[in-house]
Design an enzyme around this catalytic site. Sequence first.
Site, PDB file in Angstrom:
ATOM      1  N   ARG A   1       1.055  -1.174  -0.153  1.00 54.66           N
ATOM      2  CA  ARG A   1      -0.194  -0.103  -0.026  1.00 54.66           C
ATOM      3  C   ARG A   1       0.839   1.600   0.081  1.00 54.66           C
ATOM      4  O   ARG A   1       1.755   1.458   0.688  1.00 54.66           O
ATOM      5  CB  ARG A   1      -0.792   0.003   1.056  1.00 54.66           C
ATOM      6  CG  ARG A   1      -1.707  -1.059   1.195  1.00 54.66           C
ATOM      7  CD  ARG A   1      -3.128  -0.806   1.911  1.00 54.66           C
ATOM      8  NE  ARG A   1      -3.833  -2.084   2.015  1.00 54.66           N
ATOM      9  CZ  ARG A   1      -4.970  -2.392   0.980  1.00 54.66           C
ATOM     10  NH1 ARG A   1      -5.313  -1.502   0.045  1.00 54.66           N
ATOM     11  NH2 ARG A   1      -5.518  -3.577   1.050  1.00 54.66           N
ATOM     12  N   ASP A   2       0.616   2.287  -0.893  1.00 50.75           N
ATOM     13  CA  ASP A   2       1.167   3.391  -0.790  1.00 50.75           C
ATOM     14  C   ASP A   2       1.123   4.104   0.416  1.00 50.75           C
ATOM     15  O   ASP A   2       0.091   4.250   0.912  1.00 50.75           O
ATOM     16  CB  ASP A   2       0.788   4.439  -1.829  1.00 50.75           C
ATOM     17  CG  ASP A   2       1.748   5.293  -2.378  1.00 50.75           C
ATOM     18  OD1 ASP A   2       2.512   5.446  -3.647  1.00 50.75           O
ATOM     19  OD2 ASP A   2       1.915   6.152  -1.498  1.00 50.75           O
ATOM     20  N   ILE A   3       2.233   4.822   0.927  1.00 47.95           N
ATOM     21  CA  ILE A   3       2.430   5.588   2.098  1.00 47.95           C
ATOM     22  C   ILE A   3       1.541   6.751   2.192  1.00 47.95           C
ATOM     23  O   ILE A   3       0.946   7.245   3.067  1.00 47.95           O
ATOM     24  CB  ILE A   3       3.863   5.584   2.535  1.00 47.95           C
ATOM     25  CG1 ILE A   3       3.862   5.825   4.030  1.00 47.95           C
ATOM     26  CG2 ILE A   3       4.604   6.701   1.784  1.00 47.95           C
ATOM     27  CD1 ILE A   3       5.320   5.760   4.491  1.00 47.95           C
TER      28      ILE A   3
ATOM     29  N   VAL B   1      10.581   7.663  -7.059  1.00 45.46           N
ATOM     30  CA  VAL B   1      11.210   6.513  -6.836  1.00 45.46           C
ATOM     31  C   VAL B   1      11.854   5.886  -7.978  1.00 45.46           C
ATOM     32  O   VAL B   1      10.955   5.006  -8.688  1.00 45.46           O
ATOM     33  CB  VAL B   1      10.250   5.517  -5.646  1.00 45.46           C
ATOM     34  CG1 VAL B   1      11.398   4.486  -5.510  1.00 45.46           C
ATOM     35  CG2 VAL B   1      10.048   6.292  -4.593  1.00 45.46           C
TER      36      VAL B   1
ATOM     37  N   HIS C   1       7.772   0.738 -10.890  1.00 53.21           N
ATOM     38  CA  HIS C   1       6.748   0.217 -10.061  1.00 53.21           C
ATOM     39  C   HIS C   1       5.482   0.858 -10.713  1.00 53.21           C
ATOM     40  O   HIS C   1       5.452   1.651 -11.550  1.00 53.21           O
ATOM     41  CB  HIS C   1       6.688   0.647  -8.671  1.00 53.21           C
ATOM     42  CG  HIS C   1       6.666   2.417  -8.663  1.00 53.21           C
ATOM     43  ND1 HIS C   1       7.847   2.907  -8.811  1.00 53.21           N
ATOM     44  CD2 HIS C   1       5.718   3.244  -8.489  1.00 53.21           C
ATOM     45  CE1 HIS C   1       7.596   4.265  -8.724  1.00 53.21           C
ATOM     46  NE2 HIS C   1       6.617   4.388  -8.486  1.00 53.21           N
TER      47      HIS C   1
ATOM     48  N   HIS D   1       1.473   1.711 -10.368  1.00 52.06           N
ATOM     49  CA  HIS D   1       0.452   2.071  -9.441  1.00 52.06           C
ATOM     50  C   HIS D   1      -0.859   1.460  -9.731  1.00 52.06           C
ATOM     51  O   HIS D   1      -1.223   1.512 -10.921  1.00 52.06           O
ATOM     52  CB  HIS D   1       0.142   3.795  -9.506  1.00 52.06           C
ATOM     53  CG  HIS D   1       1.397   4.627  -8.907  1.00 52.06           C
ATOM     54  ND1 HIS D   1       1.496   5.117  -7.765  1.00 52.06           N
ATOM     55  CD2 HIS D   1       2.636   4.751  -9.488  1.00 52.06           C
ATOM     56  CE1 HIS D   1       2.544   5.679  -7.722  1.00 52.06           C
ATOM     57  NE2 HIS D   1       3.444   5.729  -8.831  1.00 52.06           N
TER      58      HIS D   1
HETATM   59  P1  5GP Z   1       6.394   7.661  -8.096  1.00 49.23           P
HETATM   60  O1  5GP Z   1       6.092   9.017  -8.190  1.00 49.23           O
HETATM   61  O2  5GP Z   1       7.925   7.282  -8.242  1.00 49.23           O
HETATM   62  O3  5GP Z   1       5.617   7.195  -9.735  1.00 49.23           O
HETATM   63  O4  5GP Z   1       5.659   6.891  -6.835  1.00 49.23           O
HETATM   64  C1  5GP Z   1       6.378   6.388  -5.590  1.00 49.23           C
HETATM   65  C2  5GP Z   1       5.447   6.354  -4.765  1.00 49.23           C
HETATM   66  O5  5GP Z   1       5.995   5.775  -3.793  1.00 49.23           O
HETATM   67  C3  5GP Z   1       4.708   7.581  -4.192  1.00 49.23           C
HETATM   68  O6  5GP Z   1       3.082   7.575  -4.561  1.00 49.23           O
HETATM   69  C4  5GP Z   1       4.979   7.442  -2.702  1.00 49.23           C
HETATM   70  O7  5GP Z   1       3.854   8.031  -1.853  1.00 49.23           O
HETATM   71  C5  5GP Z   1       5.304   6.096  -2.455  1.00 49.23           C
HETATM   72  N1  5GP Z   1       6.075   5.868  -1.507  1.00 49.23           N
HETATM   73  C6  5GP Z   1       7.203   6.832  -1.105  1.00 49.23           C
HETATM   74  N2  5GP Z   1       8.037   6.120  -0.083  1.00 49.23           N
HETATM   75  C7  5GP Z   1       7.356   5.155   0.423  1.00 49.23           C
HETATM   76  C8  5GP Z   1       7.544   4.221   1.428  1.00 49.23           C
HETATM   77  O8  5GP Z   1       8.350   4.419   2.292  1.00 49.23           O
HETATM   78  N3  5GP Z   1       6.574   3.458   1.609  1.00 49.23           N
HETATM   79  C9  5GP Z   1       5.560   3.254   0.872  1.00 49.23           C
HETATM   80  N4  5GP Z   1       4.293   2.268   1.085  1.00 49.23           N
HETATM   81  N5  5GP Z   1       5.216   3.983  -0.268  1.00 49.23           N
HETATM   82  C10 5GP Z   1       6.244   5.015  -0.353  1.00 49.23           C
END
Ligand code: 5GP
Length: 111
Positions: A30-32, A92, A96, A98
Amino acid sequence: MSDKTIFQRIIDREIPSDIVFENDAYIAIRDIQPRAPIHVLVIPKRFSARLDDIHDSSELGELMQTAIQVARSLSPDYRLTVNVGKQGGQEVFHTHVHILAGWENGPQGHL
Ligand code: 5GP
């Protein structure tokens, strides 16, 4: 100081997460900071920084199949999103997908 990505540290159990699915090759957490009632990240354990670093079509297909399988276990309807690169909204740099779902009347706005 570790140079692992935050997702690698989650895979390695160095930091906790809410795991909804895991097998040898993928983890889904689950997204934080959820941006939908259901917001899950499907992360391949085999490292790549971004989606377009994966050149093997079966690896790409398996990632999508896994994301679909996890999404369908959570909701009949859903949105899959991949942010690719900084200007594409990626924060990140560990590939991944979403899964966004669970709205009562669908997401606000279309792409
Ligand atoms: P991006 O912007 O790279 O596509 O998405 C990265 C996602 O990782 C973001 O939605 C962010 O909220 C999530 N995220 C970042 N750090 C953590 C973490 O430590 N734990 C979890 N579960 N999600 C994270």
